[in-house]
Design an enzyme around this catalytic site. Structure first.
Site, PDB file in Angstrom:
ATOM      1  N   VAL A  53      -5.128 -53.311  -4.203  1.00  0.00           N
ATOM      2  CA  VAL A  53      -4.564 -53.738  -5.484  1.00  0.00           C
ATOM      3  C   VAL A  53      -3.166 -54.272  -5.205  1.00  0.00           C
ATOM      4  O   VAL A  53      -2.296 -53.542  -4.714  1.00  0.00           O
ATOM      5  CB  VAL A  53      -4.545 -52.583  -6.501  1.00  0.00           C
ATOM      6  CG1 VAL A  53      -3.699 -52.948  -7.721  1.00  0.00           C
ATOM      7  CG2 VAL A  53      -5.969 -52.262  -6.928  1.00  0.00           C
ATOM      8  N   ARG A  99      14.512  -6.216   1.976  1.00  0.00           N
ATOM      9  CA  ARG A  99      15.402  -5.042   1.942  1.00  0.00           C
ATOM     10  C   ARG A  99      16.796  -5.406   2.438  1.00  0.00           C
ATOM     11  O   ARG A  99      17.805  -5.010   1.860  1.00  0.00           O
ATOM     12  CB  ARG A  99      14.836  -3.929   2.831  1.00  0.00           C
ATOM     13  CG  ARG A  99      13.653  -3.198   2.233  1.00  0.00           C
ATOM     14  CD  ARG A  99      13.149  -2.134   3.174  1.00  0.00           C
ATOM     15  NE  ARG A  99      14.018  -0.953   3.180  1.00  0.00           N
ATOM     16  CZ  ARG A  99      13.782   0.127   3.933  1.00  0.00           C
ATOM     17  NH1 ARG A  99      12.734   0.151   4.741  1.00  0.00           N
ATOM     18  NH2 ARG A  99      14.576   1.161   3.883  1.00  0.00           N
ATOM     19  N   ALA A 105      -5.995 -37.643  -3.873  1.00  0.00           N
ATOM     20  CA  ALA A 105      -5.702 -37.623  -5.312  1.00  0.00           C
ATOM     21  C   ALA A 105      -6.634 -38.556  -6.078  1.00  0.00           C
ATOM     22  O   ALA A 105      -7.197 -38.182  -7.110  1.00  0.00           O
ATOM     23  CB  ALA A 105      -4.241 -38.000  -5.564  1.00  0.00           C
ATOM     24  N   CYS A 146      -4.066 -34.627   7.533  1.00  0.00           N
ATOM     25  CA  CYS A 146      -3.466 -33.477   8.232  1.00  0.00           C
ATOM     26  C   CYS A 146      -4.246 -33.132   9.493  1.00  0.00           C
ATOM     27  O   CYS A 146      -3.722 -32.473  10.394  1.00  0.00           O
ATOM     28  CB  CYS A 146      -3.433 -32.254   7.317  1.00  0.00           C
ATOM     29  SG  CYS A 146      -2.614 -32.564   5.756  1.00  0.00           S
ATOM     30  N   ASP A 191       0.639 -38.462  -2.800  1.00  0.00           N
ATOM     31  CA  ASP A 191       1.857 -38.738  -2.034  1.00  0.00           C
ATOM     32  C   ASP A 191       2.749 -39.819  -2.638  1.00  0.00           C
ATOM     33  O   ASP A 191       3.848 -40.053  -2.135  1.00  0.00           O
ATOM     34  CB  ASP A 191       1.489 -39.156  -0.604  1.00  0.00           C
ATOM     35  CG  ASP A 191       0.857 -38.023   0.196  1.00  0.00           C
ATOM     36  OD1 ASP A 191       0.764 -36.909  -0.339  1.00  0.00           O
ATOM     37  OD2 ASP A 191       0.475 -38.261   1.356  1.00  0.00           O
TER      38      ASP A 191
END
Length: 469
Positions: A94, A458, A24, A57, A299
């Site tokens: 941080v 179905r 990210a 992953c 995450d």
């Protein structure tokens, strides 16, 4: 530290600070850089590990030997990011976010040096951390989590240095199941200790049972309904066994696969809003709620489940990369939104493919939905075509309306990715009746005349009709 970086024009350059250098964070930084040049936007990114933009992953496949070279799991190295004009500071964590002061305090993990860095815009992409239960012995040498490439390397180092060949995996979610297979492939005797009734709690237990049968078939000893109470060590302090209330399981190496929790320490301490699953809460543009210049993704956030209408925490690289793209666009002055997820996931144990999307039975009950469930046995191809393999499809449909609520698929080759049809149907809010009319690709090498997902649809239509009272 001054936040003004005067350029020749006298116009003040903005500074974007990114906390976290994986999917990210670096997607956000890269997208922002694509949209705004270095003369307009300065980008500083902090990553506490040794690697950026890697595939967590892929770690089980690296440990198992399918992927031979660790570097193949790295999409972009720190130097590649720096060449794109991102000031990336590795091995730097941080430790504090000062929201009123619009600055972050970072610590270099090698030197211990600390400094404050001001920001105009902040992206929090701190990821998730493996759950490490508070058990005696959990920090002993030989006990491993597998979340980062550093973790994967540490596990491989342990496997190379350990003479014994007994492994215990704690937990039977995606990571636990995939690590069990990886260790079997490395010649270990593997025991999986699992708290749940069946492995893969992301499935209903009736589908999880199919996974257990496959795992036992490849030689894994499954211990279900068991809680680990402590990890026993030998005279040198190394792990020697895993204990439950009833038994001890000898272990030369232990892998924790109990899942992950959002890593939100500094964000939480700064008073940023956190949801019931521990993740940061954002709006549709991935802005942290109530904060104009702070975004969060990956995450460490909670996302909207489009089927249940509730927030949930899902740690997957697909979402993290999408979040990063959206955040980068918004940070750079564009506009993009992340509407939510339906909870699609797919995995594999040896030849068994495992897929799910939408709600399980207990999820539907928790949000007050009434539903019908159907299960069908089918094959991946026309029954007469070579290689046709069995497949079980379970479908949940809402009572009365017939709206699709969830699908779980367990089968051999060709089963897993069929869940994508159901994921699209869920996103579109389709009913099972509408699904039966879908024009899916058919030829004997690919599916029976009625695709297994449509056979289930179905059957679900009939169940909804029969119970329409």
């Amino acid at each position: 530290m001054s936040m003004s970086h005067g350029s020749g024009t006298g116009r003040r350059k903005e500074r974007l600070v990114v906390v976290g250098g994986d999917a990210a964070g670096m997607s956000a930084a890269s997208q922002a850089r694509r949209l705004r040049g270095a003369d307009e936007l300065e980008i500083v990114a902090f990553e506490r590990g040794h690697f950026t933009s890697f595939s967590a992953c892929g770690i089980p496949y690296w440990v198992g030997g399918d992927v031979t070279d660790r570097d193949r799991l790295i999409a972009r190295t720190p130097d590649e990011h720096r060449e794109r004009g991102i000031d990336l500071r590795m091995r730097t964590e941080v430790v504090e976010i000062d929201v009123p002061g619009a600055r972050v305090r970072s610590r270099n993990l090698d030197s211990g040096a600390e400094e404050w860095t001001g920001y105009d815009k902040l992206v929090i992409a701190t990821g998730a951390r493996p759950v490490r239960p508070d058990l005696p012995g959990v920090d002993a040498p030989g006990v491993h989590g597998v979340q980062t490439l550093d973790d994967g390397q540490a596990l491989l180092d342990t496997l190379a240095a350990t003479e014994g060949r007994r492994a215990v995996v704690v937990g039977a979610g995606y990571i636990g199941v995939e690590m069990a297979e990886a260790l079997i492939r490395r010649g270990y005797e593997v025991t999986v200790v699992n708290r749940g009734r069946e492995p893969m709690s992301t499935l209903d237990p009736d589908m999880g049972r199919l996974v257990r049968t496959a795992m036992e078939g490849m030689g894994v000893t499954m211990v279900n309904g068991a809680e680990v109470t402590k990890i026993l060590t030998d005279g040198t302090g190394r792990v020697r066994a895993v204990a439950t209330q009833d038994a001890e399981y000898p272990a030369d190496v232990v892998v924790l696969g109990i899942g992950v929790r959002p890593e939100t320490g500094p964000a939480r301490a700064a008073g940023l809003p956190v949801g019931e699953h521990g993740g940061l809460l954002t709006d549709l543009a991935m802005r942290v709620r109530g904060h104009e210049n702070i975004w969060a993704g990956g995450d460490c956030v909670e996302v909207l489940d489009l089927v249940s209408g509730r927030e949930r925490h899902i740690a997957l690289g697909t979402h993290a990369n999408k979040h990063g793209q959206i955040i980068g666009s918004n940070v750079a002055g564009g506009y993009a939104v992340f509407p939510g997820v339906v909870g699609t996931a797919v995995s594999k144990v040896c030849e068994l493919e495992i897929a799910r999307t939408g709600l399980r039975e207990k999820d539907a009950r928790r949000v007050g939905l009434q539903f019908e469930t159907v299960t069908v046995e089918s094959t991946s191809r026309a029954g007469y075509y070579p290689g046709a393999a069995p497949m079980t499809v379970k479908m949940l449909a809402e009572r009365r309306t017939g709206r699709l609520l969830g699908v779980q698929i367990v089968g051999r080759e060709g089963a897993g990715k069929r869940v994508d049809v159901a994921a699209v149907a869920l996103t579109a809010g389709m009913t099972v009746e509408q699904m039966t009319a879908l024009d899916l690709g058919y030829a004997p090498p690919f599916s029976p005349v009625w695709d297994p997902v449509l056979v289930a649809a179905r059957k679900a239509v009939a169940a909804v009709r029969d119970n329409a009272g």
